[in-house]
Design a protein around this motif. Structure first.
Motif, mmCIF file in Angstrom:
data_model
loop_
_atom_site.group_PDB
_atom_site.id
_atom_site.type_symbol
_atom_site.label_atom_id
_atom_site.label_comp_id
_atom_site.label_asym_id
_atom_site.label_seq_id
_atom_site.Cartn_x
_atom_site.Cartn_y
_atom_site.Cartn_z
ATOM 1 N N TRP A 194 0.960 -1.325 -0.079
ATOM 2 C CA TRP A 194 0.065 0.040 0.077
ATOM 3 C C TRP A 194 0.793 1.322 -0.084
ATOM 4 O O TRP A 194 0.241 2.330 0.202
ATOM 5 C CB TRP A 194 -1.077 -0.033 1.055
ATOM 6 N N ASP A 227 -7.173 1.292 -1.764
ATOM 7 C CA ASP A 227 -8.188 0.957 -2.659
ATOM 8 C C ASP A 227 -9.396 2.163 -2.533
ATOM 9 O O ASP A 227 -9.721 2.714 -1.427
ATOM 10 C CB ASP A 227 -8.848 -0.340 -2.544
ATOM 11 N N LEU A 279 -6.864 4.405 -5.452
ATOM 12 C CA LEU A 279 -6.765 3.285 -6.582
ATOM 13 C C LEU A 279 -8.268 3.052 -7.538
ATOM 14 O O LEU A 279 -8.794 2.290 -7.485
ATOM 15 C CB LEU A 279 -6.405 1.889 -6.155
ATOM 16 N N ARG A 289 -17.299 -7.756 -11.766
ATOM 17 C CA ARG A 289 -16.978 -6.484 -11.427
ATOM 18 C C ARG A 289 -17.696 -5.071 -12.142
ATOM 19 O O ARG A 289 -17.403 -4.109 -11.936
ATOM 20 C CB ARG A 289 -15.660 -6.223 -11.629
ATOM 21 N N LYS A 344 -8.198 2.746 -13.762
ATOM 22 C CA LYS A 344 -7.855 0.949 -14.112
ATOM 23 C C LYS A 344 -8.914 0.386 -14.787
ATOM 24 O O LYS A 344 -10.050 0.947 -14.629
ATOM 25 C CB LYS A 344 -7.731 0.692 -12.540
ATOM 26 N N HIS A 345 -8.906 -0.754 -15.199
ATOM 27 C CA HIS A 345 -7.799 -1.569 -15.235
ATOM 28 C C HIS A 345 -7.595 -1.324 -16.491
ATOM 29 O O HIS A 345 -8.263 -1.829 -17.576
ATOM 30 C CB HIS A 345 -8.006 -3.000 -14.784
ATOM 31 N N ARG A 363 -9.001 -14.281 -15.279
ATOM 32 C CA ARG A 363 -8.627 -12.751 -15.441
ATOM 33 C C ARG A 363 -7.188 -12.584 -15.459
ATOM 34 O O ARG A 363 -6.322 -11.626 -16.154
ATOM 35 C CB ARG A 363 -9.025 -11.793 -14.492
ATOM 36 N N MET A 415 -3.432 2.041 -13.947
ATOM 37 C CA MET A 415 -3.200 0.586 -13.267
ATOM 38 C C MET A 415 -3.452 -0.112 -14.345
ATOM 39 O O MET A 415 -4.533 -0.205 -15.072
ATOM 40 C CB MET A 415 -4.158 0.189 -12.133
ATOM 41 N N TYR A 440 -4.463 -7.129 -15.697
ATOM 42 C CA TYR A 440 -4.088 -8.468 -15.469
ATOM 43 C C TYR A 440 -3.927 -9.063 -16.829
ATOM 44 O O TYR A 440 -2.834 -9.942 -17.275
ATOM 45 C CB TYR A 440 -5.013 -9.324 -14.773
ATOM 46 N N ASP A 459 -1.528 -3.631 -11.864
ATOM 47 C CA ASP A 459 -2.418 -4.282 -10.937
ATOM 48 C C ASP A 459 -1.760 -5.235 -10.120
ATOM 49 O O ASP A 459 -0.665 -5.479 -10.339
ATOM 50 C CB ASP A 459 -3.698 -5.086 -11.777
ATOM 51 N N TRP A 460 -2.338 -5.535 -8.655
ATOM 52 C CA TRP A 460 -1.487 -6.345 -7.890
ATOM 53 C C TRP A 460 -1.037 -7.764 -8.546
ATOM 54 O O TRP A 460 -1.917 -8.728 -8.695
ATOM 55 C CB TRP A 460 -2.669 -6.364 -6.531
ATOM 56 N N SER A 486 -11.891 -6.068 -3.758
ATOM 57 C CA SER A 486 -11.086 -4.806 -3.323
ATOM 58 C C SER A 486 -11.954 -3.781 -3.257
ATOM 59 O O SER A 486 -11.289 -2.574 -2.458
ATOM 60 C CB SER A 486 -9.893 -4.838 -4.095
ATOM 61 N N GLU A 527 -15.842 -9.168 -7.168
ATOM 62 C CA GLU A 527 -14.598 -9.315 -7.952
ATOM 63 C C GLU A 527 -14.000 -10.824 -8.083
ATOM 64 O O GLU A 527 -14.397 -11.382 -6.964
ATOM 65 C CB GLU A 527 -13.581 -8.377 -7.057
HETATM 66 C C1 BGC Z 1 -7.800 -5.462 -8.181
HETATM 67 C C2 BGC Z 1 -7.568 -3.969 -8.124
HETATM 68 C C3 BGC Z 1 -7.240 -3.352 -6.823
HETATM 69 C C4 BGC Z 1 -5.794 -4.234 -6.264
HETATM 70 C C5 BGC Z 1 -5.343 -3.716 -4.802
HETATM 71 C C6 BGC Z 1 -6.399 -6.256 -7.519
HETATM 72 O O1 BGC Z 1 -6.808 -7.453 -7.386
HETATM 73 O O2 BGC Z 1 -7.952 -6.020 -9.429
HETATM 74 O O3 BGC Z 1 -8.773 -3.220 -8.406
HETATM 75 O O4 BGC Z 1 -6.891 -2.069 -6.755
HETATM 76 O O5 BGC Z 1 -6.288 -5.466 -6.219
HETATM 77 O O6 BGC Z 1 -6.374 -4.370 -3.853
#
Ligand code: BGC
Length: 758
Positions: free
Chosen positions: A27, A44, A103, A117, A150-151, A161, A194, A197, A229-230, A348, A414
C-alpha cells in the motif's frame, strides 16, 4: 521540481533506482529516507476510501469511510459534476487518513452483463464512461489526491483474469475500449494508471509498448506513472521496456535482481530506468500529504452520499402513475433488503461504511405512514412459502406495497463472473405472488447489473436503485414519495434475455482465449444494429414530469437543443445527443456500402447534459461536436479518420426515444493522403472526397482506353460503379498493357501527393 528530480537521480545508486520501480509494500510507493523521499500511501476505493491499517494489537482492519454509490450507479446520474463532488468528498477522507493515491476509478467497458465487477464500472458506452470518470478524477485530484484509472485495458471479465487474452480488433480497441481512458488522461490529467491482468491479442498489457508508451504517453500525453495491478506483471524487464513504471506489490527484491542483471548485460538502459523513476517521483512530489490530518463531517458526507444516490436511481416503469406514493396511507414494505440493503459489491472495492441506512426508517420518518413490514424471503434468499404468504397478506391489508429485491452479495463480486442474469428464484416468486394479489406494487431493485425480470409485465412500477451506497435509504424514500423527482437514466442496456447480449457467444472465452466477436457492437450499438427488443434501453429513465424537445439547430460545430418541462413538477432531464451516418446517396443502394467500407453502428452517443426545469420552463442546451464524432479508427493508417458525408444529429430522451433531429455535412479528413492502386474500389474514387475530382476525371479519361471491348468484355464505366466493390484488377484480362496502366495510376498518385503537399 524537474531540477530536484535530476539532482536526486544523480545521487541514487542503480539498486535504489530499481527498487524505486516497485512499491515499498502493498500500500505504499517506495521511499528513500536517505535522500528525503517519504513513502506515500495508496488505497483502494473508488466509491469510498478503503484503507487497511493496524490496530494497537497489530491486527489489520479496514478504516471506516463513507460509502458513496459505486460507479455503476454514478453513471446513471449522467452528471460528471456530481461525480466530481463525490470525488472531492472522498478526497477529503483521503486527506484525513494521509492517503496520497486512491486506486480508482475503475473504468472498463461493460461488455457482458455478467462480468463480476460490472458494479465497479460505469457504462457500456466509452464516452459516457470517460466523461463521468473524468468528473470524478477532477474532483478527487482537486483535493490533491492522485487518482488511478484502472484497469488499463480490455479487462472485461473476471474468469481467468490473470491469463486470459482479450482478442480484439484494433478498431474495437481504439473506438470502444480505450476512449474512456483517453478522456481521463486528456480531460482530467489522471496521475496514475493501473494496467490490467489480462493479455490483449496474446500480449500482456504491461509489455505492450504500443499501448503504454506510444498511445498512453505519446498520443494522449499522460504524464504520471503506470503501475501494475496487484501481481499483474508477468515479466519485469519487458514491462519496463514497454514503459510500465512500477510493479505492485513489490516482490521481496527478487525481481530487482533480475532488472540489475538486465542492466549489467545491456538489456535495459539507465535512461529507461531513469524515465520510470522520474515518472514516479513526479507523482510523489505532486501528491505529498502536507503532514496535517484533515477532518470531515461524517453527517455532511452521509447527506452528500444520499444526494448522490437520488441522482442515480432510475425509474424504469410507472404504469398508472402508481408512483409517487401518496403520504398518509398504509404501505406494505416487503423484502429483507429494506432493512439490510444491498449498496455495494464485493472484493477490493468493498468499503467499511461509517453507517448504513435502514430504508424502513426513512419511509416511516419522512412520510408519517403506517408500515407493515414482511421479510418476503429469508437471509439465504431461498424460497419460503410462509414468508411469501405473510408478504401477500401485508400487501392485501395495506392495498399497496413496495418490494425490495435484487442480487444478494454473493452474486456480485470481484474474481467471479455470473453464469446467468437471474435474480434469486425466491425474489421472483415473491414478486409474482404479491403482484397477483395486489394492484399497486412497486418493485425496487438493488443490483449493480441488469437482470432478467420474468414478472416485468405484472409489476406496475419498477425503480432500479442500483447499488446506492450507504445513504440510499433517504434517497429511496424521497423518490417513492415524490419529494425528489427521479432523474437517473440507464448507463447500460437491460436486455430481455441473457442470450441476447452481444458477448453471449464469446464470453468468457475458450480457455485463455476470448474472442471479441461482437467487435465495436457493444451494448446499444449491438441491440440497435440488430433491431432487437430490449427490456430497457440505454439512456432510459422516467420522471414524474414530462419534457418536450422543441427545437434542434446545428451551426458549424455547435448544436443547440431546446427542451421544455410540460408537466406539473420540477424535474431534471438528461438530454442525450446521438450521431448516425446517413446512407450515402450513391452507395447506399447496396448492402454494406456506406462510409467507404466502414460499418457504422446505427447511432452513437456524442454528448449529454443534465438540466433542471421548473414546470413550464424551457432551456437551450448547447453541444460542441468534436472531430471524433465523425471518425472511425482506420487500422490501415493507425489513426482516427473523419469520414465525410451526411450525419443525423439527434436529441433524445433515451437511445430508443429520439425526439428531434437535424443533419450536418462533414468533409473527409484530408490529412491522410489516399493512394490509388489496382485494388482501389472504383466507386470510392467518386464518393471519397479525398480524391479531388480533377485528378479522378483525368485518371478515368486515361484509364478507359486501356481496356479492350465494351460492356461485359471491357471496362464499362457505369458497370464498374454499379458493382459493389469493383476494383480495376477485376478487368485486367482485357487490359492492353499492364505497364501502361501502372504508369497512369502512378501519375495520378503523384498528382495526389502534390495536391496534399506531401
Ligand atoms: C484489483 C485492483 C485493486 C488491487 C489492490 C486487485 O486485485 O484488481 O482493482 O486495486 O487488487 O487491492
Amino acid at each position: 521540481m524537474e531540477n530536484k528530480i535530476k539532482e536526486l537521480l544523480s545521487q541514487m545508486t542503480i539498486e535504489e533506482k530499481i527498487s524505486f520501480c516497485s512499491g515499498h509494500d502493498a500500500w505504499h510507493a517506495e521511499s528513500l529516507r536517505r535522500l528525503g523521499i517519504p513513502e506515500i500511501m495508496m488505497c483502494d476505493g473508488p466509491h469510498g476510501l478503503r484503507k487497511r491499517d493496524k490496530n494497537e494489537q497489530g491486527e489489520y482492519y479496514t478504516v471506516k469511510a463513507t460509502c458513496f454509490p459505486p460507479a455503476s450507479a454514478m453513471a446513471n446520474s449522467w452528471d460528471p459534476s456530481l461525480a466530481g463532488r463525490v470525488g472531492k468528498y472522498i478526497g477529503e477522507e483521503c486527506k484525513a487518513e494521509q492517503v496520497s493515491i486512491l486506486l480508482g476509478p475503475g473504468m472498463n467497458i461493460k461488455r457482458s452483463p455478467t462480468c463480476g465487477r460490472n458494479f465497479e464500472y460505469y457504462s457500456e458506452d466509452p464516452y459516457l464512461s470517460g466523461k463521468v470518470a473524468a468528473g470524478f478524477i477532477n474532483g478527487l485530484q482537486g483535493e490533491g489526491i492522485a487518482a488511478c484509472a484502472k484497469h488499463f485495458c480490455v479487462n472485461n471479465q473476471e474468469t481467468r483474469r490473470f491469463s486470459t487474452s482479450a482478442n480484439v480488433s484494433e478498431r474495437a480497441l481504439y473506438e470502444i475500449y480505450l476512449p474512456s481512458f483517453e478522456i481521463a488522461v486528456k480531460e482530467a490529467n489522471v496521475q496514475t494508471i493501473m494496467h490490467s491482468y489480462n493479455r490483449i491479442n496474446g500480449h500482456y498489457v504491461s509489455e505492450d509498448k504500443e499501448l503504454i508508451t506510444d498511445t498512453l504517453r505519446g498520443k494522449w500525453g499522460f504524464n504520471g506513472y503506470v503501475m501494475s495491478d496487484w501481481n499483474a506483471m508477468s515479466s519485469r524487464v519487458p514491462a519496463y521496456k514497454a514503459g510500465t513504471d512500477v510493479e505492485m506489490p513489490p516482490c521481496s527484491g527478487l525481481r530487482d535482481a533480475e532488472v540489475l542483471e538486465a542492466y549489467k548485460n545491456g538489456e535495459i538502459t539507465m535512461e529507461e530506468i531513469d524515465n520510470s523513476v522520474t515518472n514516479v517521483l513526479r507523482v510523489i512530489f505532486r501528491h505529498l500529504p502536507n503532514g496535517e490530518k484533515g477532518t470531515f463531517s461524517v453527517d455532511e458526507h452521509h447527506s452528500a452520499a444520499a444526494k448522490a444516490a437520488e441522482e442515480c436511481m432510475v425509474l424504469l416503469k410507472n404504469d398508472n402513475n402508481v408512483l409517487p406514493f401518496e403520504s398518509g396511507k398504509p404501505l406494505a414494505v416487503i423484502g429483507g433488503f429494506a432493512k439490510k440493503p444491498r449498496f455495494q459489491g464485493g472484493g477490493s472495492s468493498h468499503v467499511e461504511p461509517l453507517r448504513v441506512d435502514d430504508i424502513t426508517e426513512y419511509l416511516n420518518a419522512e412520510n408519517g405512514i403506517e408500515i407493515t413490514y414482511a421479510d418476503g424471503y429469508d437471509e439465504k434468499h431461498t424460497t419460503n412459502p410462509e414468508l411469501i404468504a405473510e408478504a401477500v397478506e401485508a400487501a392485501k391489508k395495506c392495498g399497496r406495497a413496495v418490494i425490495f429485491a435484487g442480487m444478494p452479495d454473493s452474486y456480485e463480486t470481484e474474481g467471479r463472473d455470473r453464469r446467468h442474469m437471474k435474480l434469486p428464484p425466491a425474489h421472483n416468486e415473491l414478486i409474482e405472488a404479491v403482484c397477483t394479489a395486489c394492484e399497486n406494487v412497486v418493485v425496487v431493485l438493488m443490483a449493480g447489473s441488469p437482470n432478467e425480470l420474468p414478472w416485468v409485465d405484472k409489476a406496475p412500477a419498477i425503480m432500479h436503485a442500483y447499488l446506492g451506497g450507504q445513504a440510499l435509504g433517504g434517497a429511496v424514500a424521497r423518490i417513492l414519495f415524490g419529494k425528489v423527482n427521479p432523474s437517473g437514466k440507464l448507463a447500460e442496456t437491460h436486455p430481455v434475455r441473457f442470450e441476447d447480449n452481444p458477448a453471449y457467444l464469446n464470453f468468457p472465452g475458450d480457455g485463455d482465449e476470448c474472442f471479441y466477436g461482437e467487435d465495436i457492437y457493444v451494448g446499444y450499438r449491438y441491440y440497435d444494429k440488430k433491431k432487437m427488443d430490449v427490456l430497457f434501453p440505454f439512456g432510459h429513465g422516467l420522471s414524474y414530469t414530462r419534457f418536450e424537445y422543441t427545437s434542434i439547430n446545428a451551426d458549424g460545430n455547435t448544436v443547440t437543443v431546446t427542451v421544455k418541462n410540460i408537466g406539473a413538477r420540477v424535474g431534471k432531464e438528461v438530454v442525450q445527443l446521438y450521431a448516425s451516418a446517413l446512407p450515402h446517396p450513391v452507395t447506399s443502394t447496396y448492402v454494406g456500402e456506406s462510409s467507404f467500407g466502414f460499418a457504422r453502428p446505427e447511432k452513437w452517443l456524442v454528448g449529454f447534459d443534465k438540466i433542471e426545469l421548473a414546470p413550464g420552463e424551457e432551456k437551450e442546451v448547447a453541444f460542441e461536436l468534436y472531430d471524433r464524432v465523425f471518425s472511425v479508427y482506420d487500422a490501415k493508417v493507425k489513426d482516427f479518420r473523419v469520414i465525410g458525408g451526411d450525419y443525423a444529429i439527434s436529441a433524445a430522451a433515451s437511445s430508443r426515444d429520439i425526439r428531434i433531429s437535424t443533419t450536418v455535412s462533414v468533409e473527409d479528413d484530408t490529412s491522410f493522403v489516399p493512394v490509388i492502386t489496382k485494388n482501389t474500389v472504383f466507386e470510392d474514387l467518386f464518393v471519397d472526397k479525398r480524391y479531388p475530382k480533377a485528378i479522378v476525371d483525368e485518371l478515368v479519361k486515361e484509364v478507359l482506353p486501356q481496356f479492350e471491348g465494351d460492356g461485359e468484355e471491357g471496362l464499362n464505366f457505369d458497370e464498374m460503379r454499379r458493382h459493389n466493390g469493383y476494383v480495376l484488377r477485376q478487368k485486367l484480362t482485357t487490359v492492353k498493357s499492364i505497364e501502361k496502366l501502372d504508369e497512369i495510376i502512378e501519375r495520378a498518385n503523384k498528382k495526389l501527393r502534390e495536391y496534399y503537399g506531401k
